[in-house]
Design a protein around this motif. Structure first.
Motif, PDB file in Angstrom:
ATOM      1  N   THR A  69       1.268  -1.203   0.009  1.00 28.32           N
ATOM      2  CA  THR A  69      -0.043   0.136   0.081  1.00 28.32           C
ATOM      3  C   THR A  69       0.720   1.517  -0.052  1.00 28.32           C
ATOM      4  N   ARG A  70       1.060   2.211  -1.147  1.00 33.99           N
ATOM      5  CA  ARG A  70       1.351   3.222  -0.848  1.00 33.99           C
ATOM      6  C   ARG A  70       1.545   4.002   0.308  1.00 33.99           C
ATOM      7  N   PRO A  71       1.992   5.313   0.490  1.00 33.12           N
ATOM      8  CA  PRO A  71       1.979   5.919   1.891  1.00 33.12           C
ATOM      9  C   PRO A  71       0.445   6.581   1.562  1.00 33.12           C
ATOM     10  N   ASP A  72       0.201   7.521   0.234  1.00 34.51           N
ATOM     11  CA  ASP A  72      -0.607   8.464  -0.009  1.00 34.51           C
ATOM     12  C   ASP A  72      -2.303   7.261   0.541  1.00 34.51           C
ATOM     13  N   MET A  73      -2.392   5.979   0.314  1.00 35.50           N
ATOM     14  CA  MET A  73      -3.404   5.578   0.035  1.00 35.50           C
ATOM     15  C   MET A  73      -4.216   4.804   1.459  1.00 35.50           C
ATOM     16  N   ALA A  74      -5.236   4.737   1.345  1.00 33.25           N
ATOM     17  CA  ALA A  74      -5.452   4.375   2.151  1.00 33.25           C
ATOM     18  C   ALA A  74      -5.687   2.687   2.814  1.00 33.25           C
ATOM     19  N   GLU A  75      -4.867   2.623   4.631  1.00 33.42           N
ATOM     20  CA  GLU A  75      -4.377   1.432   4.220  1.00 33.42           C
ATOM     21  C   GLU A  75      -4.977   0.850   4.532  1.00 33.42           C
ATOM     22  N   GLY A  76      -4.304  -0.724   3.617  1.00 35.89           N
ATOM     23  CA  GLY A  76      -5.458  -2.446   3.288  1.00 35.89           C
ATOM     24  C   GLY A  76      -5.439  -2.361   1.419  1.00 35.89           C
ATOM     25  N   CYS A  77      -5.136  -1.055   0.782  1.00 33.52           N
ATOM     26  CA  CYS A  77      -5.507  -0.925  -0.826  1.00 33.52           C
ATOM     27  C   CYS A  77      -4.030  -1.298  -1.337  1.00 33.52           C
ATOM     28  N   LYS A  78      -3.596  -2.742  -1.355  1.00 35.75           N
ATOM     29  CA  LYS A  78      -2.429  -2.686  -2.513  1.00 35.75           C
ATOM     30  C   LYS A  78      -2.563  -2.438  -3.465  1.00 35.75           C
ATOM     31  N   GLU A  79      -1.321  -1.468  -4.188  1.00 40.19           N
ATOM     32  CA  GLU A  79      -1.211  -0.991  -5.678  1.00 40.19           C
ATOM     33  C   GLU A  79      -1.675  -2.003  -6.909  1.00 40.19           C
ATOM     34  N   LYS A  80      -2.734  -1.369  -7.740  1.00 38.86           N
ATOM     35  CA  LYS A  80      -2.795  -1.983  -8.284  1.00 38.86           C
ATOM     36  C   LYS A  80      -2.707  -1.739  -9.988  1.00 38.86           C
ATOM     37  N   PHE A  81      -2.806  -2.201 -11.219  1.00 43.24           N
ATOM     38  CA  PHE A  81      -2.842  -1.954 -12.203  1.00 43.24           C
ATOM     39  C   PHE A  81      -3.495  -2.510 -13.189  1.00 43.24           C
ATOM     40  N   ASP A  82      -4.424  -2.398 -12.934  1.00 43.13           N
ATOM     41  CA  ASP A  82      -5.724  -2.783 -13.646  1.00 43.13           C
ATOM     42  C   ASP A  82      -6.019  -2.074 -15.295  1.00 43.13           C
ATOM     43  N   LEU A  83      -7.031  -3.422 -16.203  1.00 49.22           N
ATOM     44  CA  LEU A  83      -7.404  -2.475 -17.497  1.00 49.22           C
ATOM     45  C   LEU A  83      -8.448  -1.941 -16.970  1.00 49.22           C
ATOM     46  N   ALA A  84      -9.012  -1.284 -15.870  1.00 46.34           N
ATOM     47  CA  ALA A  84     -10.445  -0.830 -15.875  1.00 46.34           C
ATOM     48  C   ALA A  84      -9.695   0.545 -15.734  1.00 46.34           C
ATOM     49  N   PHE A  85      -8.442   0.379 -14.974  1.00 47.26           N
ATOM     50  CA  PHE A  85      -7.294   1.805 -14.431  1.00 47.26           C
ATOM     51  C   PHE A  85      -6.289   2.106 -15.835  1.00 47.26           C
ATOM     52  N   VAL A  86      -6.301   1.766 -16.903  1.00 46.40           N
ATOM     53  CA  VAL A  86      -5.557   2.062 -17.725  1.00 46.40           C
ATOM     54  C   VAL A  86      -6.388   2.866 -18.285  1.00 46.40           C
ATOM     55  N   LYS A  87      -8.126   2.254 -19.005  1.00 43.62           N
ATOM     56  CA  LYS A  87      -9.009   2.897 -19.532  1.00 43.62           C
ATOM     57  C   LYS A  87      -9.493   4.450 -18.747  1.00 43.62           C
ATOM     58  N   TRP A  88      -9.798   4.137 -17.512  1.00 44.70           N
ATOM     59  CA  TRP A  88      -9.949   5.940 -17.087  1.00 44.70           C
ATOM     60  C   TRP A  88      -8.312   6.665 -17.539  1.00 44.70           C
ATOM     61  N   ILE A  89      -7.321   6.520 -17.187  1.00 44.05           N
ATOM     62  CA  ILE A  89      -5.874   6.844 -17.155  1.00 44.05           C
ATOM     63  C   ILE A  89      -6.220   8.207 -18.955  1.00 44.05           C
ATOM     64  N   LEU A  90      -6.851   6.517 -20.031  1.00 42.85           N
ATOM     65  CA  LEU A  90      -6.054   6.906 -21.207  1.00 42.85           C
ATOM     66  C   LEU A  90      -7.314   7.724 -21.690  1.00 42.85           C
ATOM     67  N   TRP A  91      -9.119   7.101 -20.830  1.00 46.16           N
ATOM     68  CA  TRP A  91      -9.840   7.660 -21.510  1.00 46.16           C
ATOM     69  C   TRP A  91     -11.550   8.242 -20.522  1.00 46.16           C
ATOM     70  N   ASP A  92     -11.324   7.311 -20.302  1.00 50.48           N
ATOM     71  CA  ASP A  92     -13.036   7.559 -18.923  1.00 50.48           C
ATOM     72  C   ASP A  92     -12.764   8.834 -18.216  1.00 50.48           C
ATOM     73  N   GLY A  93     -11.391   9.388 -17.524  1.00 47.08           N
ATOM     74  CA  GLY A  93     -10.603  10.448 -16.371  1.00 47.08           C
ATOM     75  C   GLY A  93     -10.178  11.904 -17.213  1.00 47.08           C
ATOM     76  N   ARG A  94     -10.687  11.584 -18.629  1.00 46.81           N
ATOM     77  CA  ARG A  94     -10.557  13.047 -19.831  1.00 46.81           C
ATOM     78  C   ARG A  94     -11.931  13.399 -20.474  1.00 46.81           C
ATOM     79  N   ARG A  95     -13.095  13.153 -19.853  1.00 46.53           N
ATOM     80  CA  ARG A  95     -13.873  13.585 -20.619  1.00 46.53           C
ATOM     81  C   ARG A  95     -14.120  15.065 -20.225  1.00 46.53           C
ATOM     82  N   LYS A  96     -14.894  14.831 -21.460  1.00 44.67           N
ATOM     83  CA  LYS A  96     -15.506  16.959 -21.803  1.00 44.67           C
ATOM     84  C   LYS A  96     -15.582  17.598 -19.811  1.00 44.67           C
ATOM     85  N   ARG A  97     -16.808  16.711 -18.991  1.00 45.89           N
ATOM     86  CA  ARG A  97     -17.090  16.784 -17.846  1.00 45.89           C
ATOM     87  C   ARG A  97     -15.547  17.288 -17.127  1.00 45.89           C
TER      88      ARG A  97
END
Length: 170
Positions: A108-136
């Protein structure tokens, strides 16, 4: 000193927040740690608001990183002396997030809630590349610049970030 750091996922908001909180010797609130409970369970909206409101009420000086528009967004932006907007391109953010994953894999990285092990999955990749960059999101950032232009610092890449950090260290 009150500093709000917003921007795209993977742009380095939490790292910068930690660095600035140490420099200015003030408390930091990482919204990812507010959002999540162990094992990536999402905290209730009421509890997130309570945690955020308590933090804002108890501190005259702070650094807060994260977008989270439901958590006193306008209040934070209004109170902030400086708003740092990290608008790195999507591929830089993806590379940075992947490097972070490698660094903290199975921990778990220092700036994350305890017990949230770092992950890198397809949903997160999609968020970074597209969903988190929507017009809104883009409109929200443009609105910040328009409304608070004199206190907004826009940083588009690592070189600009390095220069910003170097200048505040003087």
């Amino acid at each position: 000193m009150k500093i709000a750091i917003v921007g795209y996922s993977g742009s380095g908001k939490s790292t910068l927040a930690q660095e600035l909180s140490q420099k200015y010797e003030t408390d930091v609130l990482h919204f990812d740690a507010v959002q999540f409970l162990p094992d990536w369970e999402i905290r209730s909206d009421e509890e997130k608001k309570r945690i955020t409101e308590n933090f804002l009420d108890r501190h005259d000086s702070w650094v807060i990183d994260g977008n989270y528009s439901k958590l006193f967004y306008e209040h934070r932006m209004e109170e902030a002396d400086t708003i740092i907007l990290l608008l790195f391109n999507r591929f830089s953010c993806l590379c940075r997030a992947y490097r972070r994953y490698i660094k903290y894999k199975n921990t778990t990285r220092p700036d994350m809630a305890e017990g949230c092990k770092e992950k890198f999955d397809l949903a997160f990749v999609k968020w970074i590349l597209w969903d988190g960059r929507r017009k809104r999101e883009k409109e929200r950032y443009k609105g910040l610049i328009s409304k608070y232009g004199d206190k907004v610092v826009v940083i588009n890449n690592q070189k600009q970030l390095d220069i910003y950090i170097q200048n505040i260290s003087k």
